[in-house]
Design an enzyme around this catalytic site. Structure first.
Site, mmCIF file in Angstrom:
data_model
loop_
_atom_site.group_PDB
_atom_site.id
_atom_site.type_symbol
_atom_site.label_atom_id
_atom_site.label_comp_id
_atom_site.label_asym_id
_atom_site.label_seq_id
_atom_site.Cartn_x
_atom_site.Cartn_y
_atom_site.Cartn_z
ATOM 1 N N CYS A 68 0.862 -1.179 0.000
ATOM 2 C CA CYS A 68 0.000 0.000 0.000
ATOM 3 C C CYS A 68 0.899 1.230 0.000
ATOM 4 O O CYS A 68 2.073 1.152 0.361
ATOM 5 C CB CYS A 68 -0.871 0.037 1.248
ATOM 6 S SG CYS A 68 -1.964 -1.379 1.412
ATOM 7 N N GLU A 88 9.507 -1.139 -1.207
ATOM 8 C CA GLU A 88 9.112 -1.961 -0.057
ATOM 9 C C GLU A 88 9.479 -3.428 -0.213
ATOM 10 O O GLU A 88 9.828 -4.097 0.762
ATOM 11 C CB GLU A 88 7.603 -1.856 0.186
ATOM 12 C CG GLU A 88 7.168 -0.488 0.652
ATOM 13 C CD GLU A 88 5.714 -0.443 1.097
ATOM 14 O OE1 GLU A 88 5.127 -1.510 1.378
ATOM 15 O OE2 GLU A 88 5.166 0.666 1.174
ATOM 16 N N TYR A 105 -12.071 3.804 2.487
ATOM 17 C CA TYR A 105 -12.334 3.231 3.798
ATOM 18 C C TYR A 105 -11.873 4.191 4.892
ATOM 19 O O TYR A 105 -11.097 5.112 4.668
ATOM 20 C CB TYR A 105 -11.627 1.875 3.967
ATOM 21 C CG TYR A 105 -10.144 2.000 4.190
ATOM 22 C CD1 TYR A 105 -9.611 1.965 5.476
ATOM 23 C CD2 TYR A 105 -9.275 2.211 3.127
ATOM 24 C CE1 TYR A 105 -8.246 2.115 5.682
ATOM 25 C CE2 TYR A 105 -7.917 2.352 3.325
ATOM 26 C CZ TYR A 105 -7.412 2.304 4.598
ATOM 27 O OH TYR A 105 -6.067 2.469 4.820
#
Length: 193
Positions: A68, A88, A105
């Site tokens: 993410c 990452e 969200y």
């Protein structure tokens, strides 16, 4: 994260309304901002899960989807996905496909820290193994897609709150993640186009 890294703030319709330093946006009153989630798959259709580094501000040590992140102001989302996967997980992204253009969200940690994101979801296909960056990722593991989704939906697999909300929507796209039809980038919120 560099000290001057900024995120794109958005309104509820997905229009950019400014930027803010990434280091300042995650707190008790987190503003809605642009992000992305990605699900990395190998040639067998297994999904790569990552465990967030233990020193992360939000959801430290929690298992989640592959990667993410936040696009930099003006950065196209597929480029942000590719950049963060490299940083990452040491992965070179193959194909990057938009799946859920308007996923959004809000989640609250036990300490009151809020995550609030307009977070389009992408599928990425790779042919190499991950080399996790310990500043970002504590651990990784590959899992068959059906085993993963059954575990999440059956509440047998502890997972991040955003991933828990995304999985049922991804399941609706079909049983085989390698054959999902990509969404139209025109359906992205304005700030992400």
């Amino acid at each position: 994260m560099t000290p001057d890294e900024h995120v794109v703030l958005v309104d509820t319709e997905g229009n950019a309304i400014g930027t803010a330093a990434k280091a300042t946006v995650h707190g008790l009153d987190t503003p809605l901002h642009l992000a992305f989630s990605s699900y990395v798959f190998d040639e067998q259709g297994r999904v790569l899960l990552s465990r967030r580094a233990l020193h992360k501000i939000t959801w430290p040590g929690v298992w989640t989807n592959s990667c993410c992140g936040h696009p930099l102001p003006g950065e196209p989302l597929p480029e942000a996905v590719t950049r963060r996967l490299s940083h990452e997980l040491g992965l070179a992204a193959g194909q990057v496909d938009l799946l859920l253009p308007r996923f959004s969200y809000r989640a609250v940690m036990d300490n009151g820290t809020v995550e609030r994101e307009l977070c389009p979801v992408y599928r990425v296909l790779v042919t190499s193994e991950a080399a996790p960056n310990p500043d970002e990722v504590d651990d990784v593991r590959w899992m068959p897609w059906k085993e993963f989704t059954d575990g999440v939906i059956g509440d047998r697999l502890p997972i991040s709150p955003w991933c828990r909300e995304q999985v049922p929507q991804l399941v609706e796209l079909g049983a085989d993640p390698l054959t999902w039809r990509a969404a139209d980038p025109a359906d992205l919120p304005p700030a992400a186009r």
